[in-house]
Write an enzyme that holds these catalytic residues in place. Structure first.
Site, PDB file in Angstrom:
ATOM      1  N   HIS A   1      -3.404  -5.717   2.464  1.00  0.00           N
ATOM      2  CA  HIS A   1      -3.039  -5.724   3.789  1.00  0.00           C
ATOM      3  C   HIS A   1      -3.458  -7.116   4.203  1.00  0.00           C
ATOM      4  CE1 HIS A   1      -2.289  -1.385   4.314  1.00  0.00           C
ATOM      5  NE2 HIS A   1      -3.148  -1.163   3.618  1.00  0.00           N
TER       6      HIS A   1
ATOM      7  N   ARG B   1     -12.905   5.653  -1.396  1.00  0.00           N
ATOM      8  CA  ARG B   1     -12.012   4.882  -0.983  1.00  0.00           C
ATOM      9  C   ARG B   1     -12.378   3.651  -1.703  1.00  0.00           C
ATOM     10  NH1 ARG B   1      -8.827   6.499   2.791  1.00  0.00           N
ATOM     11  NH2 ARG B   1      -7.833   4.623   2.783  1.00  0.00           N
TER      12      ARG B   1
ATOM     13  N   CYS C   1       0.881  -1.144  -0.027  1.00  0.00           N
ATOM     14  CA  CYS C   1       0.018  -0.024   0.033  1.00  0.00           C
ATOM     15  C   CYS C   1       0.722   1.328  -0.119  1.00  0.00           C
ATOM     16  CB  CYS C   1      -1.034  -0.084   1.190  1.00  0.00           C
ATOM     17  SG  CYS C   1      -2.291   1.173   0.935  1.00  0.00           S
TER      18      CYS C   1
END
Length: 242
Positions: free
Chosen positions: A194, A128, A94
């Site tokens: 993640h 997002r 990320c």
């Protein structure tokens, strides 16, 4: 055999337990009786990257990325670029993945110049891209199906001739439009995943470790491990995403 692993910026870039990737690599090496040395390199460290076989950089938000800019400008960016061009293996997640590109432009238009080691850039968006997702690694990244969790407002675009890590099967990936996920440049593996990503994806983890071992020793054969628990978690997430 031994791998020397550098965990860069563990004090700043550690969203969603990304340091678990380092633990996963450590254990999978130890279980095979392969030596492993881990050096944590926090913000402001003066230690050189020279001599490391594998570098991990985790994820962070825009604020954390800005904190790193001075450190990068004081020579760390050039050191990272040199290590990448020398073939050192990198796993970046990320924000750490974005840092290797040319720049990040926020949704408000503020530009942050990054390392510039890989021809790619990231632009912030108001919406997002978040949720559990999965992607299939390209053949030169091992070809495994990877499951993980993404949560990013930045949209990353790869330059001409730069290969993605894989193609999105479910979710958003780099930007939600072109179907790409992450980046694979030389021995750099960058991803938005993640979780941490490696414990649920042992095949992907071993591919990264093998890449580092092959660079150091010329050849590397990893004995099989009992991955039944890891694969159970992986396959259950795949089932939920189908």
């Amino acid at each position: 055999m031994e791998l020397k692993i550098c965990h860069m910026y563990p004090d700043i870039l550690n969203l969603y337990g990304d340091r678990g990737n380092v633990t996963c690599m450590e254990k999978r090496l130890q279980w095979r009786n392969i030596g492993v040395f881990i050096q944590r390199m926090p913000l402001g460290s003066k230690k050189s990257l020279a001599g490391f076989d594998l570098v991990f950089i985790g994820g962070g938000q825009d604020f954390e990325q800005q904190l790193l800019l001075d450190d990068l400008r004081q020579g760390r960016a050039n050191e990272i670029k040199a290590a990448i061009e020398d073939g050192v293996t990198f796993l970046t997640v990320c924000g750490g993945f974005q840092l290797l590109g040319n720049y990040y432009k926020s949704a408000e238009g503020k530009r942050l110049d990054f390392v510039g080691a890989i021809d790619m850039y990231t632009e912030g968006a108001k919406t997002r891209l978040t949720g559990n997702y999965k992607f299939k690694c390209c053949p030169d990244s091992g070809g495994s199906v990877v499951v993980g969790f993404e949560n990013h407002s930045g949209k990353t675009y790869l330059g001409s001739g730069i290969s993605p890590l894989g193609t999105v099967l479910k979710g958003f990936g780099n930007n939600g439009t072109d179907g790409t996920e992450g980046v694979h440049y030389k021995n750099v593996f960058g991803t938005y995943s993640h979780g941490p990503v490696l414990p649920k994806n042992p095949e992907f983890c071993d591919y990264i470790l093998k890449t580092a071992l092959q660079r150091k020793y010329g050849t590397a054969e990893l004995i099989p491990l009992d991955d039944s628990a890891e694969l159970l978690a992986h396959d259950e997430m795949c089932r939920k995403l189908d």
